[in-house]
Write an enzyme that holds these catalytic residues in place. Sequence first.
Site, PDB file in Angstrom:
ATOM      1  N   HIS A   9       0.833  -1.200   0.000  1.00 45.04           N
ATOM      2  CA  HIS A   9       0.000   0.000   0.000  1.00 45.04           C
ATOM      3  C   HIS A   9       0.868   1.250   0.000  1.00 45.04           C
ATOM      4  O   HIS A   9       2.079   1.217   0.134  1.00 45.04           O
ATOM      5  CB  HIS A   9      -0.994   0.004   1.172  1.00 45.04           C
ATOM      6  N   ASP A  26      -4.791 -10.759  -0.607  1.00 41.62           N
ATOM      7  CA  ASP A  26      -3.459 -11.364  -0.501  1.00 41.62           C
ATOM      8  C   ASP A  26      -2.652 -11.154  -1.778  1.00 41.62           C
ATOM      9  O   ASP A  26      -3.147 -11.401  -2.888  1.00 41.62           O
ATOM     10  CB  ASP A  26      -3.585 -12.851  -0.188  1.00 41.62           C
ATOM     11  N   HIS A  27      -1.415 -10.703  -1.597  1.00 31.81           N
ATOM     12  CA  HIS A  27      -0.493 -10.416  -2.713  1.00 31.81           C
ATOM     13  C   HIS A  27      -1.037  -9.364  -3.675  1.00 31.81           C
ATOM     14  O   HIS A  27      -0.723  -9.388  -4.865  1.00 31.81           O
ATOM     15  CB  HIS A  27      -0.102 -11.700  -3.451  1.00 31.81           C
ATOM     16  N   GLU A  36      -0.859  -4.582  11.639  1.00 25.75           N
ATOM     17  CA  GLU A  36      -0.089  -4.151  10.474  1.00 25.75           C
ATOM     18  C   GLU A  36       1.381  -4.510  10.672  1.00 25.75           C
ATOM     19  O   GLU A  36       2.103  -4.815   9.717  1.00 25.75           O
ATOM     20  CB  GLU A  36      -0.255  -2.654  10.236  1.00 25.75           C
ATOM     21  N   HIS A  91       3.276  -5.055   3.770  1.00 25.50           N
ATOM     22  CA  HIS A  91       3.125  -5.494   5.163  1.00 25.50           C
ATOM     23  C   HIS A  91       2.669  -6.949   5.182  1.00 25.50           C
ATOM     24  O   HIS A  91       1.959  -7.390   4.277  1.00 25.50           O
ATOM     25  CB  HIS A  91       2.064  -4.675   5.898  1.00 25.50           C
ATOM     26  N   CYS A 139       5.433   5.871   4.910  1.00 26.59           N
ATOM     27  CA  CYS A 139       4.263   5.159   4.382  1.00 26.59           C
ATOM     28  C   CYS A 139       3.703   5.841   3.144  1.00 26.59           C
ATOM     29  O   CYS A 139       2.844   5.290   2.463  1.00 26.59           O
ATOM     30  CB  CYS A 139       3.186   5.033   5.451  1.00 26.59           C
ATOM     31  N   HIS A 151       4.919   0.006  -0.436  1.00 33.40           N
ATOM     32  CA  HIS A 151       5.683  -0.884   0.431  1.00 33.40           C
ATOM     33  C   HIS A 151       4.717  -1.929   0.963  1.00 33.40           C
ATOM     34  O   HIS A 151       3.497  -1.749   0.893  1.00 33.40           O
ATOM     35  CB  HIS A 151       6.337  -0.106   1.587  1.00 33.40           C
TER      36      HIS A 151
HETATM   37 NI    NI Z   1       2.470   0.870   5.564  1.00 32.38          NI
END
Ligand code: NI
Length: 136
Positions: free
Chosen positions: A15, A80-81, A125, A42, A34, A40
């Site tokens: 995100h 996911d992914h 997160e 998580h 962020c 990036h």
């Molecule tokens: Ni983040």
Amino acid sequence: MKVTVSRKAHFNAAHRLYRKDWDDEKNRLIFGKCSNPNFHGHNYELIVSVTGEIDEETGYVMDIKILKEIIKSEVEEAFDHKNLNLEVPEFEALNPTAENIAVVIYDKIRPKLKPNLNLEITLFETPRNFVSYSGK
Ligand code: NI
């Protein structure tokens, strides 16, 4: 007598936190790293908790196999992914913070549960940062 049953799940997703109506400087000031334009990732850890009366016939609050399937179809297959900003329609115009992701997950799972059951979403997160939402 109310009992809570919980199921853990996880998904990996990328995100970027930013607002289109703010310039880069303000986005960097508010969201820091962020807000990196290149996104990036998580490793999100999810706990879905359902609270209700124990059914007299089955002894279950709800069949956790069914809860597992709901999480799989509504969350894992959807997130996911994925790049949340670019690939998940719910975040087209919504900043994918942990708070907003938890609300989106709640809103996807809630309609799949019987109305007399309470739902709480806890989303990690990072191992130390987590949010929870129960529809209030
Ligand atoms: Ni983040």
